[in-house]
Design an enzyme around this catalytic site. Structure first.
Site, PDB file in Angstrom:
ATOM      1  N   GLY A  28       0.830  -1.213   0.000  1.00 54.89           N
ATOM      2  CA  GLY A  28       0.000   0.000   0.000  1.00 54.89           C
ATOM      3  C   GLY A  28       0.854   1.248   0.000  1.00 54.89           C
ATOM      4  N   ALA A  29       1.944   1.213  -0.786  1.00 49.91           N
ATOM      5  CA  ALA A  29       2.943   2.291  -0.732  1.00 49.91           C
ATOM      6  C   ALA A  29       2.523   3.543  -1.505  1.00 49.91           C
ATOM      7  CB  ALA A  29       4.267   1.777  -1.288  1.00 49.91           C
ATOM      8  N   ASN A  30       1.415   3.460  -2.236  1.00 45.51           N
ATOM      9  CA  ASN A  30       1.047   4.602  -3.085  1.00 45.51           C
ATOM     10  C   ASN A  30       0.260   5.678  -2.359  1.00 45.51           C
ATOM     11  OD1 ASN A  30      -1.027   2.356  -3.327  1.00 45.51           O
ATOM     12  ND2 ASN A  30      -2.187   4.099  -4.118  1.00 45.51           N
ATOM     13  N   GLY A  34       1.513   4.391   3.896  1.00 46.44           N
ATOM     14  CA  GLY A  34       2.490   3.621   3.116  1.00 46.44           C
ATOM     15  C   GLY A  34       3.352   4.542   2.269  1.00 46.44           C
ATOM     16  N   SER A 158      -3.954  -0.992  14.609  1.00 47.84           N
ATOM     17  CA  SER A 158      -4.799   0.191  14.824  1.00 47.84           C
ATOM     18  C   SER A 158      -5.271   0.178  16.269  1.00 47.84           C
ATOM     19  CB  SER A 158      -6.012   0.097  13.889  1.00 47.84           C
ATOM     20  OG  SER A 158      -7.053   0.941  14.318  1.00 47.84           O
ATOM     21  N   TYR A 183     -13.404  -4.932  10.980  1.00 44.17           N
ATOM     22  CA  TYR A 183     -12.142  -4.171  10.992  1.00 44.17           C
ATOM     23  C   TYR A 183     -11.360  -4.487  12.270  1.00 44.17           C
ATOM     24  CZ  TYR A 183      -8.837  -0.252  10.674  1.00 44.17           C
ATOM     25  OH  TYR A 183      -7.687   0.517  10.600  1.00 44.17           O
TER      26      TYR A 183
HETATM   27  N1  LIG Z   1      -5.270   6.521   8.832  1.00 42.47           N
HETATM   28  C1  LIG Z   1      -5.500   6.142  10.069  1.00 42.47           C
HETATM   29  O1  LIG Z   1      -5.899   6.935  10.937  1.00 42.47           O
HETATM   30  C2  LIG Z   1      -5.259   4.711  10.456  1.00 42.47           C
HETATM   31  C3  LIG Z   1      -5.517   4.351  11.785  1.00 42.47           C
HETATM   32  C4  LIG Z   1      -5.250   3.057  12.194  1.00 42.47           C
HETATM   33  C5  LIG Z   1      -4.734   2.154  11.282  1.00 42.47           C
HETATM   34  N2  LIG Z   1      -4.517   2.515   9.999  1.00 42.47           N
HETATM   35  C6  LIG Z   1      -4.005   1.489   9.077  1.00 42.47           C
HETATM   36  O2  LIG Z   1      -3.012   2.019   8.245  1.00 42.47           O
HETATM   37  C7  LIG Z   1      -2.937   1.268   7.027  1.00 42.47           C
HETATM   38  C8  LIG Z   1      -2.795   2.203   5.850  1.00 42.47           C
HETATM   39  O3  LIG Z   1      -3.994   2.961   5.712  1.00 42.47           O
HETATM   40  P1  LIG Z   1      -3.999   4.505   5.350  1.00 42.47           P
HETATM   41  O4  LIG Z   1      -4.612   5.196   6.496  1.00 42.47           O
HETATM   42  O5  LIG Z   1      -2.702   4.935   4.826  1.00 42.47           O
HETATM   43  O6  LIG Z   1      -5.129   4.489   4.192  1.00 42.47           O
HETATM   44  P2  LIG Z   1      -5.046   4.731   2.613  1.00 42.47           P
HETATM   45  O7  LIG Z   1      -4.494   6.076   2.322  1.00 42.47           O
HETATM   46  O8  LIG Z   1      -6.409   4.400   2.119  1.00 42.47           O
HETATM   47  O9  LIG Z   1      -4.022   3.630   2.120  1.00 42.47           O
HETATM   48  C9  LIG Z   1      -4.375   2.266   2.086  1.00 42.47           C
HETATM   49  C10 LIG Z   1      -3.452   1.549   1.134  1.00 42.47           C
HETATM   50  O10 LIG Z   1      -3.812   0.152   1.097  1.00 42.47           O
HETATM   51  C11 LIG Z   1      -3.950  -0.218  -0.273  1.00 42.47           C
HETATM   52  N3  LIG Z   1      -4.846  -1.364  -0.454  1.00 42.47           N
HETATM   53  C12 LIG Z   1      -6.158  -1.451  -0.196  1.00 42.47           C
HETATM   54  N4  LIG Z   1      -6.639  -2.648  -0.598  1.00 42.47           N
HETATM   55  C13 LIG Z   1      -5.585  -3.332  -1.119  1.00 42.47           C
HETATM   56  C14 LIG Z   1      -5.424  -4.593  -1.732  1.00 42.47           C
HETATM   57  N5  LIG Z   1      -6.466  -5.417  -1.937  1.00 42.47           N
HETATM   58  N6  LIG Z   1      -4.192  -4.986  -2.146  1.00 42.47           N
HETATM   59  C15 LIG Z   1      -3.133  -4.162  -1.991  1.00 42.47           C
HETATM   60  N7  LIG Z   1      -3.223  -2.927  -1.451  1.00 42.47           N
HETATM   61  C16 LIG Z   1      -4.436  -2.522  -1.037  1.00 42.47           C
HETATM   62  C17 LIG Z   1      -4.507   1.030  -0.942  1.00 42.47           C
HETATM   63  O11 LIG Z   1      -4.380   0.941  -2.350  1.00 42.47           O
HETATM   64  P3  LIG Z   1      -5.282   1.917  -3.307  1.00 42.47           P
HETATM   65  O12 LIG Z   1      -4.716   3.299  -3.164  1.00 42.47           O
HETATM   66  O13 LIG Z   1      -5.056   1.330  -4.653  1.00 42.47           O
HETATM   67  O14 LIG Z   1      -6.695   1.827  -2.822  1.00 42.47           O
HETATM   68  C18 LIG Z   1      -3.598   2.069  -0.313  1.00 42.47           C
HETATM   69  O15 LIG Z   1      -2.342   2.065  -0.939  1.00 42.47           O
HETATM   70  C19 LIG Z   1      -4.173   0.367   7.011  1.00 42.47           C
HETATM   71  O16 LIG Z   1      -3.784  -0.944   7.370  1.00 42.47           O
HETATM   72  C20 LIG Z   1      -5.056   0.962   8.100  1.00 42.47           C
HETATM   73  O17 LIG Z   1      -5.877  -0.012   8.718  1.00 42.47           O
HETATM   74  C21 LIG Z   1      -4.775   3.771   9.564  1.00 42.47           C
END
Ligand SMILES: NC(=O)c1ccc[n+]([C@@H]2O[C@H](COP(=O)([O-])OP(=O)(O)OC[C@H]3O[C@@H](n4cnc5c(N)ncnc54)[C@H](OP(=O)(O)O)[C@@H]3O)[C@@H](O)[C@H]2O)c1
Length: 320
Positions: A28-30, A34, A158, A183
């Protein structure tokens, strides 16, 4: 972040401890966390494989980082965690093109989406956030064990893991489904797995350690994706307001994972998250996760079920 955390993110010309990070995979580096983890580690000289489900979005993110850090060493490769064939193909490609893997950042995820299934018929959040990463780690562990020096697996969890329970009678939410319960289950599973893996690596006297981390609340695409999927009933403007009050930037939210990936003194089985209000924001620090996440019987049962579901096994001795 200060040097007391073992992370020298400065560009003052002083070689940082993490100049020798080596090769890293970030799932999820994009986007969001990530992207920021990739950016921070690229700045420190790591070679990073950006494992993304969309090559287009991955390349766009890569270009952004390259325009900021000339000489950043980045490769984008396709990985869809919602498809175990894609996970296996990614791992095969990686093993045939790289000599070693120093850090595996299992970061990608989705949150609170309506029930849908992965290619293999798993409930999507359990399948992507947890089972896909379980299988990926099993495929890549042999190359990590062969890597010179120490390697690490870092699982992104999380604060939501605290509400999580593993419902072995209905793991895939087929009988009853709550987007938030699913979740929480997936994020608890991430930690049960991280700690069980570390215990088994310890028994095997492996040169690999396994850790957990969480970003607190960080402004990313997570909520928007959930809303797009129809999973989040709250108005987006309200969420944006809440984010503005509660959440920290994605850059700050990435720090616990960067810390877990690079701090020279951190032990396997540790958990890193922000030190501020309700662990939602602030500097990264070691902290305990929920009591349930340390339950070894639960972790062993989940491990066995996960091997059965994914058909992927770890070449590690069982726990003592
Ligand atoms: N943001 C917060 O406050 C928060 C809090 C607690 C935990 N987290 C955790 O942090 C992690 C990253 O989330 P984020 O907040 O950075 O959200 P984000 O900006 O939505 O990033 C999520 C990443 O996961 C990728 N992804 C989703 N489904 C996938 C699949 N089937 N195969 C491969 N990659 C996939 C997405 O790809 P696309 O761009 O192509 O959709 C995106 O690159 C998650 O595990 C989330 O549960 C976040």
């Amino acid at each position: 972040m200060s040097e007391k955390y073992g992370y020298n993110g400065s560009t003052d010309g002083v070689p940082s401890a993490s100049t020798h990070i080596g090769t890293v995979i970030v799932t999820g580096a994009n986007s969001g966390l990530g992207f920021e983890v990739t950016r921070a580690l690229a700045e420190q000289g790591a070679h990073i494989v950006m494992a993304c489900r969309s090559i287009e979005r991955g390349e766009e993110a890569k270009q952004k980082i390259e325009s900021e850090f000339l000489g950043a060493s980045l490769t984008v490769h396709e990985l869809d965690l919602a498809d175990l064939d894609s996970v296996a193909a990614f791992a095969e490609w990686f093993k045939s093109t790289h000599d070693g893997l120093n850090v595996l950042c299992n970061n990608a995820g989705v949150m609170a989406i309506p029930r849908q299934e992965t290619a293999d018929g798993f409930e999507y959040q359990f399948g992507v956030n947890y089972l896909g990463h379980f299988a990926l780690t099993a495929h890549l562990l042999p190359i990590m064990q062969q890597t010179t020096g120490e390697s690490r697996v870092v699982m992104q969890s999380s604060v939501g893991h605290r509400n999580g329970e593993i419902d072995f009678d209905d793991l895939q939410g087929e009988e009853s489904y709550s987007a938030w319960d699913a979740y929480g289950q997936s994020k608890l599973a991430n930690l049960l797995f991280a700690y069980e893996l570390d215990r088994r690596l310890h028994v095997a006297k492996a040169s690999v350690k396994s850790l957990g981390c969480h970003p607190g609340a960080s402004t990313t695409n997570l909520v928007h994706y959930s809303a797009e999927q129809g999973g989040f009933r709250l108005d987006l403007r309200l969420m944006s307001l809440m984010n503005a009050i509660l959440a920290q930037s994605a850059e700050r939210g990435a720090e616990p994972m960067v810390y877990a990936a690079t701090d020279p003194g951190i032990e396997g089985g540790e958990y890193v998250g922000p030190d501020g209000l309700m662990n939602m924001r602030g500097d990264p620090m070691l902290q305990p996760s929920s009591e349930r996440s340390y339950n070894e019987e639960l972790a062993r049962r989940l491990w066995d079920v996960s091997e059965d579901l994914t058909g992927v096994s770890f070449e590690l001795p069982g726990p003592n």
